[in-house]
Motif scaffolding. Sequence first.
Motif, PDB file in Angstrom:
ATOM      1  N   ALA A   1      26.110  10.085  15.031  1.00 32.77           N
ATOM      2  CA  ALA A   1      26.767   8.579  14.914  1.00 32.77           C
ATOM      3  C   ALA A   1      27.980   8.487  15.283  1.00 32.77           C
ATOM      4  CB  ALA A   1      26.159   8.065  13.478  1.00 32.77           C
ATOM      5  N   LEU A   2      28.591   7.233  15.719  1.00 32.62           N
ATOM      6  CA  LEU A   2      29.933   7.196  15.783  1.00 32.62           C
ATOM      7  C   LEU A   2      30.372   5.654  15.099  1.00 32.62           C
ATOM      8  CD1 LEU A   2      32.513   7.776  17.455  1.00 32.62           C
ATOM      9  CD2 LEU A   2      31.563   6.198  19.439  1.00 32.62           C
ATOM     10  N   ILE A   3      31.207   5.838  14.380  1.00 33.73           N
ATOM     11  CA  ILE A   3      32.084   4.755  13.641  1.00 33.73           C
ATOM     12  C   ILE A   3      33.171   4.248  14.640  1.00 33.73           C
ATOM     13  CG2 ILE A   3      33.569   4.020  11.916  1.00 33.73           C
ATOM     14  CD1 ILE A   3      31.911   5.835   9.821  1.00 33.73           C
ATOM     15  N   ASP A   4      33.028   2.940  14.927  1.00 29.32           N
ATOM     16  CA  ASP A   4      34.379   2.127  15.895  1.00 29.32           C
ATOM     17  C   ASP A   4      35.677   2.947  15.448  1.00 29.32           C
ATOM     18  OD1 ASP A   4      35.756   1.011  17.546  1.00 29.32           O
ATOM     19  OD2 ASP A   4      35.242  -1.205  16.569  1.00 29.32           O
TER      20      ASP A   4
ATOM     21  N   VAL B   1      16.153  15.560  11.298  1.00 30.33           N
ATOM     22  CA  VAL B   1      16.544  14.166  10.585  1.00 30.33           C
ATOM     23  C   VAL B   1      15.081  13.567  10.314  1.00 30.33           C
ATOM     24  CG1 VAL B   1      17.340  11.835  11.182  1.00 30.33           C
ATOM     25  CG2 VAL B   1      18.301  13.783  12.165  1.00 30.33           C
ATOM     26  N   ILE B   2      15.061  13.397   8.887  1.00 39.32           N
ATOM     27  CA  ILE B   2      13.795  12.985   8.370  1.00 39.32           C
ATOM     28  C   ILE B   2      14.053  11.424   7.563  1.00 39.32           C
ATOM     29  CG2 ILE B   2      12.917  14.942   7.794  1.00 39.32           C
ATOM     30  CD1 ILE B   2      13.732  14.599   4.757  1.00 39.32           C
ATOM     31  N   GLN B   3      15.299  10.894   7.803  1.00 41.34           N
ATOM     32  CA  GLN B   3      15.598   9.733   7.094  1.00 41.34           C
ATOM     33  C   GLN B   3      16.939   9.093   7.991  1.00 41.34           C
ATOM     34  OE1 GLN B   3      14.147   7.389   5.375  1.00 41.34           O
ATOM     35  NE2 GLN B   3      15.772   5.944   5.526  1.00 41.34           N
ATOM     36  N   ARG B   4      17.006   7.933   8.471  1.00 39.17           N
ATOM     37  CA  ARG B   4      18.130   7.282   8.849  1.00 39.17           C
ATOM     38  C   ARG B   4      18.161   5.894   8.212  1.00 39.17           C
ATOM     39  NH1 ARG B   4      18.673   3.457  13.124  1.00 39.17           N
ATOM     40  NH2 ARG B   4      16.729   3.757  13.669  1.00 39.17           N
ATOM     41  N   GLY B   5      19.425   5.635   7.567  1.00 37.84           N
ATOM     42  CA  GLY B   5      19.596   4.527   6.797  1.00 37.84           C
ATOM     43  C   GLY B   5      20.802   3.518   7.362  1.00 37.84           C
ATOM     44  N   ILE B   6      20.980   3.933   8.576  1.00 37.10           N
ATOM     45  CA  ILE B   6      21.903   2.678   9.486  1.00 37.10           C
ATOM     46  C   ILE B   6      21.496   2.277  10.560  1.00 37.10           C
ATOM     47  CG2 ILE B   6      24.169   3.917   8.169  1.00 37.10           C
ATOM     48  CD1 ILE B   6      24.325   5.543  10.977  1.00 37.10           C
ATOM     49  N   GLU B   7      22.098   1.198  11.150  1.00 36.38           N
ATOM     50  CA  GLU B   7      21.692   0.717  12.350  1.00 36.38           C
ATOM     51  C   GLU B   7      22.913   0.208  13.128  1.00 36.38           C
ATOM     52  OE1 GLU B   7      18.956   0.333  13.728  1.00 36.38           O
ATOM     53  OE2 GLU B   7      17.645   0.634  11.766  1.00 36.38           O
ATOM     54  N   VAL B   8      23.167   0.071  14.401  1.00 34.39           N
ATOM     55  CA  VAL B   8      24.341  -0.332  15.405  1.00 34.39           C
ATOM     56  C   VAL B   8      24.806  -1.613  14.734  1.00 34.39           C
ATOM     57  CG1 VAL B   8      25.162  -0.787  17.273  1.00 34.39           C
ATOM     58  CG2 VAL B   8      23.355   1.203  17.232  1.00 34.39           C
ATOM     59  N   GLY B   9      26.211  -1.770  14.642  1.00 34.52           N
ATOM     60  CA  GLY B   9      26.557  -2.877  14.038  1.00 34.52           C
ATOM     61  C   GLY B   9      26.845  -2.819  12.354  1.00 34.52           C
ATOM     62  N   GLN B  10      26.207  -2.189  11.650  1.00 34.22           N
ATOM     63  CA  GLN B  10      26.183  -2.031  10.275  1.00 34.22           C
ATOM     64  C   GLN B  10      27.683  -1.586   9.908  1.00 34.22           C
ATOM     65  OE1 GLN B  10      22.980  -0.443   8.351  1.00 34.22           O
ATOM     66  NE2 GLN B  10      23.966  -0.016   6.348  1.00 34.22           N
TER      67      GLN B  10
ATOM     68  N   PHE C   1      22.176   9.659   6.758  1.00 35.59           N
ATOM     69  CA  PHE C   1      21.149  10.260   7.466  1.00 35.59           C
ATOM     70  C   PHE C   1      20.712  11.357   6.199  1.00 35.59           C
ATOM     71  CE2 PHE C   1      23.566   9.151  11.047  1.00 35.59           C
ATOM     72  CZ  PHE C   1      22.622   9.030  12.042  1.00 35.59           C
ATOM     73  N   THR C   2      19.496  11.727   6.338  1.00 41.18           N
ATOM     74  CA  THR C   2      18.991  12.842   5.760  1.00 41.18           C
ATOM     75  C   THR C   2      18.290  13.997   6.366  1.00 41.18           C
ATOM     76  OG1 THR C   2      18.462  11.334   3.725  1.00 41.18           O
ATOM     77  CG2 THR C   2      17.356  13.524   3.707  1.00 41.18           C
ATOM     78  N   ILE C   3      18.959  15.036   6.181  1.00 42.66           N
ATOM     79  CA  ILE C   3      18.306  16.115   7.305  1.00 42.66           C
ATOM     80  C   ILE C   3      17.746  17.362   6.307  1.00 42.66           C
ATOM     81  CG2 ILE C   3      19.442  17.873   8.866  1.00 42.66           C
ATOM     82  CD1 ILE C   3      21.371  15.982   9.512  1.00 42.66           C
ATOM     83  N   ALA C   4      16.638  17.429   6.748  1.00 43.40           N
ATOM     84  CA  ALA C   4      15.701  18.668   6.280  1.00 43.40           C
ATOM     85  C   ALA C   4      16.176  19.692   7.048  1.00 43.40           C
ATOM     86  CB  ALA C   4      14.319  18.611   6.368  1.00 43.40           C
ATOM     87  N   GLN C   5      16.625  20.745   6.303  1.00 44.93           N
ATOM     88  CA  GLN C   5      17.107  22.217   6.873  1.00 44.93           C
ATOM     89  C   GLN C   5      15.813  22.961   7.100  1.00 44.93           C
ATOM     90  OE1 GLN C   5      20.213  24.119   4.858  1.00 44.93           O
ATOM     91  NE2 GLN C   5      20.636  25.832   6.262  1.00 44.93           N
ATOM     92  N   ASN C   6      15.358  23.266   8.392  1.00 46.21           N
ATOM     93  CA  ASN C   6      14.409  24.291   8.769  1.00 46.21           C
ATOM     94  C   ASN C   6      13.081  24.000   7.919  1.00 46.21           C
ATOM     95  OD1 ASN C   6      13.000  26.568   9.502  1.00 46.21           O
ATOM     96  ND2 ASN C   6      14.147  28.026   8.474  1.00 46.21           N
ATOM     97  N   LEU C   7      12.362  22.969   8.583  1.00 45.40           N
ATOM     98  CA  LEU C   7      11.048  22.710   8.170  1.00 45.40           C
ATOM     99  C   LEU C   7      10.159  23.765   8.336  1.00 45.40           C
ATOM    100  CD1 LEU C   7      10.752  19.011   9.518  1.00 45.40           C
ATOM    101  CD2 LEU C   7      11.130  19.842   7.064  1.00 45.40           C
ATOM    102  N   ARG C   8      10.381  24.683   8.891  1.00 44.97           N
ATOM    103  CA  ARG C   8       9.345  26.084   8.995  1.00 44.97           C
ATOM    104  C   ARG C   8       9.331  26.776   7.576  1.00 44.97           C
ATOM    105  NH1 ARG C   8      10.953  24.897  14.001  1.00 44.97           N
ATOM    106  NH2 ARG C   8       9.246  24.761  15.862  1.00 44.97           N
ATOM    107  N   GLU C   9      10.537  26.490   6.925  1.00 40.38           N
ATOM    108  CA  GLU C   9      10.564  27.179   5.581  1.00 40.38           C
ATOM    109  C   GLU C   9      10.332  26.209   4.684  1.00 40.38           C
ATOM    110  OE1 GLU C   9       9.992  30.517   4.964  1.00 40.38           O
ATOM    111  OE2 GLU C   9       9.998  31.336   6.768  1.00 40.38           O
ATOM    112  N   MET C  10       9.276  25.946   4.007  1.00 43.78           N
ATOM    113  CA  MET C  10       9.267  24.706   3.036  1.00 43.78           C
ATOM    114  C   MET C  10       9.075  25.350   1.647  1.00 43.78           C
ATOM    115  SD  MET C  10       9.211  22.013   4.859  1.00 43.78           S
ATOM    116  CE  MET C  10       8.265  20.476   3.990  1.00 43.78           C
ATOM    117  N   GLN C  11       8.933  24.616   0.595  1.00 41.23           N
ATOM    118  CA  GLN C  11       8.553  25.348  -0.747  1.00 41.23           C
ATOM    119  C   GLN C  11       7.923  24.357  -1.534  1.00 41.23           C
ATOM    120  OE1 GLN C  11      12.714  25.990  -2.424  1.00 41.23           O
ATOM    121  NE2 GLN C  11      12.795  23.826  -3.434  1.00 41.23           N
ATOM    122  N   VAL C  12       7.378  24.798  -2.545  1.00 41.91           N
ATOM    123  CA  VAL C  12       6.527  23.779  -3.375  1.00 41.91           C
ATOM    124  C   VAL C  12       7.242  23.795  -4.867  1.00 41.91           C
ATOM    125  CG1 VAL C  12       4.302  23.632  -4.707  1.00 41.91           C
ATOM    126  CG2 VAL C  12       4.200  24.207  -2.406  1.00 41.91           C
TER     127      VAL C  12
END
Length: 400
Positions: free
Chosen positions: A101-104, A205-214, A226-237
């Motif tokens: 993302a880019l802030i003005d 990226v599993i979650q984006r909480g912004i929009e352009v102009g916000q 943003f919420t980023i899940a690191q390496n979805l090929r290695e999960m845990q319970v």
Amino acid sequence: MRKILTWLFSSAVVAIIWLAVQSDLIGDRFDIAETGKAHSHPSGTAYRVAAVERRQIVESVQVTGSVVPVALVSVSSQVSGQIKEIYADFNREVSRGDAIALIDPLSFEIAVEQAEAQVGIARAGVQKAEVALRDAETDLRRKHALAANGTGSKLEESKATAQRDLAAAELDNATHALLGAEATLKQARADLDRTVIRSPVDGTVIQRGIEVGQTVAVSLQAPVLFTIAQNLREMQVNASIPEAEIGRIRVRQRMEFAVDSYPGQIFSGEVTQIRKQPQMTQNVVTYTVVASAPNMELRLLPGMTATARIIIDDIGGKLSVPTTALRFRPPGEPRSLEARVFVERDGLPVAVPVRPGATDGAFTAITSDGLKEGDRVITGLAVASGQAPVSERRRLPEML
């Protein structure tokens, strides 16, 4: 004639009932075992029996938990401003350092230019102070020579020395002012660079909480962009274990679990961490146990509910008996503090002490010097389908 017929009919009915009861009594002296063979009991009591056999006993703890990524990173902004562009959306795989993302940057570019101008002014001040110091040192040397020849006064020499020291102080002040201006420029450039929001890790990226102009306002609690899940090929319970069971859990124990999205599909992993921080819910204490969950096919998604079992013991080839055999007591037999089973020998129940081991609920592994494979343990009293227990049926002749 009618009375005679009625009497004959009643006698026939009584005779039929008597014969039926006698056949039941004879049948009660035989018990059909699981192998289909009949076993006579001199005592007249019929038992349900099962053979002692070697089985694989899987002892486990049933738990529920949630499927989560190994690392979940929340990305925020270090500077305030208006979102100008967004480069990453939901489910986008990103690498460490990628722009998302880019802030003005306009106001930050202006701040950099102002800081660069201040650095230029500070450098000119240093040059001016250096010239003044050189001039003061030259004047001091000249007046020192005059004083040494006797043509100059000591007072003038002292004034020249003070001027030289003052010029040196001015140069030191200008130098520090330059360092401050350069630090301000460095901060301005850093803020300008921070207008580009970058991924701190490799992941999805599993979650984006912004929009352009916000507008993003940085405060004590920075907003999550943003919420980023690191390496979805290695999960845990993450599973909650009651305090009554936590003492049986060990690191590296195997876990098998299923999720509602894939009925019949069994996933596996192993316990990697037992967290010591207790969780209190409605006066029930639980502890969080973390287990690995390889997800190479990306079928598991964050937040899925896992119904799991942790394998405590997986014993194969051990003597085992039905768990009901450990609970059985013949009628009138007093309770005993030691574990024991009753074995059918010559039609009579004989108590044999045992040491119970692992159990899967239906069967329990045992150790005993008095039992061997093939022995028949009693699991309960035999009651024919649709009939009353033996003891009740035998009261029928007396009632008749």
